[in-house]
Design an enzyme around this catalytic site. Structure first.
Site, short mmCIF file in Angstrom:
data_model
loop_
_atom_site.label_atom_id
_atom_site.label_comp_id
_atom_site.label_asym_id
_atom_site.label_seq_id
_atom_site.Cartn_x
_atom_site.Cartn_y
_atom_site.Cartn_z
N HIS A 90 -4.07 -9.72 3.42
CA HIS A 90 -5.52 -9.78 3.57
C HIS A 90 -5.89 -10.66 4.76
CE1 HIS A 90 -6.31 -8.76 -0.95
NE2 HIS A 90 -6.12 -7.68 -0.21
N TYR A 114 -9.52 -11.35 -7.05
CA TYR A 114 -8.58 -11.35 -8.16
C TYR A 114 -8.83 -12.50 -9.13
CZ TYR A 114 -6.27 -7.75 -5.51
OH TYR A 114 -6.02 -6.59 -4.84
N LYS A 165 -2.70 -3.06 7.79
CA LYS A 165 -3.94 -2.65 8.46
C LYS A 165 -4.21 -3.52 9.68
CE LYS A 165 -6.53 -0.72 4.56
NZ LYS A 165 -7.77 -0.83 3.76
N ARG A 167 -0.91 -2.13 -6.67
CA ARG A 167 -1.03 -3.25 -5.73
C ARG A 167 -1.96 -4.32 -6.32
NH1 ARG A 167 -1.20 -4.92 -0.16
NH2 ARG A 167 -3.29 -5.35 0.60
N HIS A 205 -2.79 2.71 -5.92
CA HIS A 205 -3.35 1.48 -5.35
C HIS A 205 -3.60 0.43 -6.44
CE1 HIS A 205 -4.86 -0.61 -1.86
NE2 HIS A 205 -5.94 -0.98 -2.52
N ARG A 217 0.86 -1.17 0.00
CA ARG A 217 0.00 0.00 0.00
C ARG A 217 0.90 1.22 0.00
NH1 ARG A 217 -2.15 -3.56 3.90
NH2 ARG A 217 -4.27 -4.30 3.41
#
Length: 304
Positions: A276, A285, A182, A253, A250, A159
């Site tokens: 994730h 994806y 995150k 990524r 982004h 990120r």
């Protein structure tokens, strides 16, 4: 008017979210806005001050009224689903504290919406971005800096906040980086030789001393480089290359993940590389890759 007790309870829930999950300030602000909006509606809906006792007695009909009100004022299905998720999280925590049954809230179904697929760049477009991004800068060290940042986004799937969060102590880049993503989730990211070389070239030209505890990537006036600066130079480059507005930092990524999948990478590995929390997030994806495959099929198949 929302009671002082309920306002205080909301603040305690936000503190709980911050301490337990390491939620970012922007995430906590969104939670607060969503739950306050819900409580404000329920206060008006019930015609008076809303304290802990009334909040525990909210019914399925109350929930339907709130959702109808939100849709009526133009809130989209995606935004309403996010608000409902925040409200459910608040109620789950509150019901455990106050010992009441939250079924009416927790059983409320979120509105259906079409999930947006990630918009990656094509492989040749990503390569062109890496080759061209440095041409926008007037000074060689700035060109090297911008190239290094973009190479990290695409080559490591970082990120932009993670790339700009690197410090002087991270240079020269090791073979693997420990990235704090995150929610305070740490992950290990392999660093390609081309990314290390790009960062080395920037460090060699940077006119400012890179302190171990200071930012690795510096702005023209020596402070920490802002995400906005990278967004701006990438916007200039995509216009030069004729790429769509979706070609953002982004998107690099997303491109990292999609191109890995196209090359035979497995979802679990890509999930770990991206950090994730849920595999379902990474599974988006597969839809991107399938969509691209069908597009190629439609254009290339002799009977298409």
């Amino acid at each position: 008017m929302i009671s002082a007790a309920l306002t205080d309870t909301l603040a305690k829930w936000l503190d709980h979210k911050r301490a337990l999950s390491g939620a970012a300030d922007n995430t906590l602000k969104a939670y607060q806005t969503d739950v306050l909006g819900f409580l404000a509606f329920m206060t008006q809906h019930h015609g008076g001050g809303l304290g802990l006792a009334p909040i525990a007695a909210i019914t399925t009909r109350d929930m339907r009224s709130w959702m109808a009100h939100e849709r009526g004022r133009g809130v989209g299905a995606r935004s309403l689903a996010r608000s409902l998720s925040a409200v459910k999280s608040f109620y789950r925590w509150l019901s455990e504290r106050e010992e009441f049954e939250p079924t009416a809230v927790l059983s409320t179904r979120a509105p259906k919406f079409q999930k947006k697929l990630p918009r990656p760049l094509a492989e040749d477009a990503a390569a062109a971005m890496l080759d061209t991004i440095g041409n926008q800068a007037r000074e060689p060290w700035v060109a090297a800096r911008d190239t290094a940042v973009i190479t990290l986004l695409y080559g490591c799937g970082l990120r932009i906040s993670e790339a700009l969060g690197l410090t002087g102590a991270d240079a020269p880049l090791p073979a693997v980086l420990r990235i704090m993503g995150k929610g305070g989730k740490e992950r290990i990211v392999p660093v390609l030789d081309v990314a290390r070389a790009a960062v080395d070239a920037y460090v060699a030209q940077c006119p400012y001393p890179l302190e171990p505890a200071g930012p690795l990537f510096r702005a023209v006036r020596s402070g920490p480089l802002s995400p906005r600066a990278i967004q701006k130079v990438m916007a200039q480059t995509r216009m030069l290359l004729g790429l769509p507005a979706t070609a953002t930092p982004h998107a690099l990524r997303h491109s990292f993940a999609t191109h890995l999948l196209s090359a035979g990478g497995d979802l679990r590995t890509i999930q770990e590389l991206l950090g994730h929390a849920s595999l379902s997030t990474t599974q988006a994806y597969t839809a991107v890759d399938s969509a691209r495959l069908m597009e190629v099929y439609d254009k290339a198949h002799p009977k298409a």
